[in-house]
Design a protein around this motif. Sequence first.
Motif, PDB file in Angstrom:
ATOM      1  N   LYS A  45       0.823  -1.209   0.000  1.00  0.00           N
ATOM      2  CA  LYS A  45       0.000   0.000   0.000  1.00  0.00           C
ATOM      3  C   LYS A  45       0.860   1.264   0.000  1.00  0.00           C
ATOM      4  O   LYS A  45       0.477   2.291  -0.541  1.00  0.00           O
ATOM      5  CB  LYS A  45      -0.932  -0.010   1.204  1.00  0.00           C
ATOM      6  N   GLY A  46       2.046   1.172   0.602  1.00  0.00           N
ATOM      7  CA  GLY A  46       2.943   2.311   0.672  1.00  0.00           C
ATOM      8  C   GLY A  46       3.452   2.759  -0.680  1.00  0.00           C
ATOM      9  O   GLY A  46       3.720   3.938  -0.890  1.00  0.00           O
ATOM     10  N   LEU A  47       3.601   1.824  -1.622  1.00  0.00           N
ATOM     11  CA  LEU A  47       4.077   2.195  -2.952  1.00  0.00           C
ATOM     12  C   LEU A  47       3.116   3.151  -3.647  1.00  0.00           C
ATOM     13  O   LEU A  47       3.535   4.015  -4.409  1.00  0.00           O
ATOM     14  CB  LEU A  47       4.307   0.952  -3.812  1.00  0.00           C
ATOM     15  N   GLU A  48       1.826   3.024  -3.382  1.00  0.00           N
ATOM     16  CA  GLU A  48       0.877   3.961  -4.001  1.00  0.00           C
ATOM     17  C   GLU A  48       0.620   5.182  -3.115  1.00  0.00           C
ATOM     18  O   GLU A  48       0.481   6.288  -3.619  1.00  0.00           O
ATOM     19  CB  GLU A  48      -0.428   3.256  -4.355  1.00  0.00           C
ATOM     20  N   LYS A  49       0.598   5.008  -1.796  1.00  0.00           N
ATOM     21  CA  LYS A  49       0.337   6.132  -0.894  1.00  0.00           C
ATOM     22  C   LYS A  49       1.530   7.084  -0.791  1.00  0.00           C
ATOM     23  O   LYS A  49       1.362   8.278  -0.617  1.00  0.00           O
ATOM     24  CB  LYS A  49      -0.001   5.628   0.513  1.00  0.00           C
ATOM     25  N   CYS A  50       2.735   6.546  -0.861  1.00  0.00           N
ATOM     26  CA  CYS A  50       3.953   7.336  -0.655  1.00  0.00           C
ATOM     27  C   CYS A  50       4.649   7.663  -1.978  1.00  0.00           C
ATOM     28  O   CYS A  50       5.840   7.973  -1.984  1.00  0.00           O
ATOM     29  CB  CYS A  50       4.921   6.564   0.238  1.00  0.00           C
ATOM     30  N   ASP A  51       3.930   7.609  -3.072  1.00  0.00           N
ATOM     31  CA  ASP A  51       4.532   7.790  -4.388  1.00  0.00           C
ATOM     32  C   ASP A  51       5.232   9.142  -4.521  1.00  0.00           C
ATOM     33  O   ASP A  51       6.335   9.219  -5.073  1.00  0.00           O
ATOM     34  CB  ASP A  51       3.471   7.631  -5.480  1.00  0.00           C
ATOM     35  N   ALA A  52       4.640  10.197  -3.997  1.00  0.00           N
ATOM     36  CA  ALA A  52       5.255  11.527  -4.111  1.00  0.00           C
ATOM     37  C   ALA A  52       6.568  11.591  -3.336  1.00  0.00           C
ATOM     38  O   ALA A  52       7.561  12.152  -3.827  1.00  0.00           O
ATOM     39  CB  ALA A  52       4.293  12.594  -3.600  1.00  0.00           C
ATOM     40  N   LEU A  53       6.604  10.987  -2.150  1.00  0.00           N
ATOM     41  CA  LEU A  53       7.834  10.980  -1.361  1.00  0.00           C
ATOM     42  C   LEU A  53       8.912  10.130  -2.027  1.00  0.00           C
ATOM     43  O   LEU A  53      10.094  10.479  -2.014  1.00  0.00           O
ATOM     44  CB  LEU A  53       7.559  10.449   0.047  1.00  0.00           C
ATOM     45  N   ILE A  54       8.515   9.014  -2.635  1.00  0.00           N
ATOM     46  CA  ILE A  54       9.467   8.152  -3.330  1.00  0.00           C
ATOM     47  C   ILE A  54      10.058   8.891  -4.526  1.00  0.00           C
ATOM     48  O   ILE A  54      11.269   8.853  -4.750  1.00  0.00           O
ATOM     49  CB  ILE A  54       8.786   6.831  -3.764  1.00  0.00           C
ATOM     50  N   GLU A  55       9.213   9.588  -5.278  1.00  0.00           N
ATOM     51  CA  GLU A  55       9.712  10.339  -6.433  1.00  0.00           C
ATOM     52  C   GLU A  55      10.635  11.479  -6.010  1.00  0.00           C
ATOM     53  O   GLU A  55      11.646  11.737  -6.666  1.00  0.00           O
ATOM     54  CB  GLU A  55       8.539  10.871  -7.262  1.00  0.00           C
ATOM     55  N   ASP A  56      10.295  12.168  -4.913  1.00  0.00           N
ATOM     56  CA  ASP A  56      11.164  13.238  -4.405  1.00  0.00           C
ATOM     57  C   ASP A  56      12.527  12.687  -4.008  1.00  0.00           C
ATOM     58  O   ASP A  56      13.562  13.283  -4.305  1.00  0.00           O
ATOM     59  CB  ASP A  56      10.530  13.932  -3.198  1.00  0.00           C
ATOM     60  N   PHE A  57      12.526  11.542  -3.343  1.00  0.00           N
ATOM     61  CA  PHE A  57      13.789  10.953  -2.929  1.00  0.00           C
ATOM     62  C   PHE A  57      14.610  10.486  -4.137  1.00  0.00           C
ATOM     63  O   PHE A  57      15.825  10.701  -4.193  1.00  0.00           O
ATOM     64  CB  PHE A  57      13.564   9.775  -1.982  1.00  0.00           C
ATOM     65  N   LYS A  58      13.957   9.880  -5.107  1.00  0.00           N
ATOM     66  CA  LYS A  58      14.684   9.433  -6.300  1.00  0.00           C
ATOM     67  C   LYS A  58      15.296  10.616  -7.037  1.00  0.00           C
ATOM     68  O   LYS A  58      16.425  10.535  -7.523  1.00  0.00           O
ATOM     69  CB  LYS A  58      13.759   8.652  -7.243  1.00  0.00           C
ATOM     70  N   GLU A  59      14.577  11.726  -7.116  1.00  0.00           N
ATOM     71  CA  GLU A  59      15.123  12.916  -7.779  1.00  0.00           C
ATOM     72  C   GLU A  59      16.304  13.484  -6.991  1.00  0.00           C
ATOM     73  O   GLU A  59      17.300  13.894  -7.574  1.00  0.00           O
ATOM     74  CB  GLU A  59      14.044  13.976  -7.953  1.00  0.00           C
ATOM     75  N   CYS A  60      16.191  13.487  -5.681  1.00  0.00           N
ATOM     76  CA  CYS A  60      17.301  13.986  -4.862  1.00  0.00           C
ATOM     77  C   CYS A  60      18.529  13.093  -5.027  1.00  0.00           C
ATOM     78  O   CYS A  60      19.645  13.579  -5.140  1.00  0.00           O
ATOM     79  CB  CYS A  60      16.881  14.026  -3.391  1.00  0.00           C
ATOM     80  N   ALA A  61      18.324  11.794  -5.050  1.00  0.00           N
ATOM     81  CA  ALA A  61      19.449  10.866  -5.121  1.00  0.00           C
ATOM     82  C   ALA A  61      20.083  10.822  -6.507  1.00  0.00           C
ATOM     83  O   ALA A  61      21.294  10.717  -6.632  1.00  0.00           O
ATOM     84  CB  ALA A  61      18.988   9.470  -4.711  1.00  0.00           C
TER      85      ALA A  61
END
Length: 75
Positions: A45-61
Amino acid sequence: MSLSPWFRSPFTDMTGAMLSHQWYGRCAQKEMKMIDCLEAYGLDKGLEKCDALIEDFKECANSHKQLKRSAAMRY
């Protein structure tokens, strides 16, 4: 995106956190927010709920968008 190993063992549990951005500092806060969100909702469920945070982290990294912007300005 694979966040969980295909095969889990005590070895994967011990070595899973060896590579993190907590040592480098630049993306540490974004990584912690993403991990906290995934921990709160669980992986599926976190992969869909936290998608914005995951994308922000991937862009930062990885800085893919930043590199594309600078390449577009250069050419």
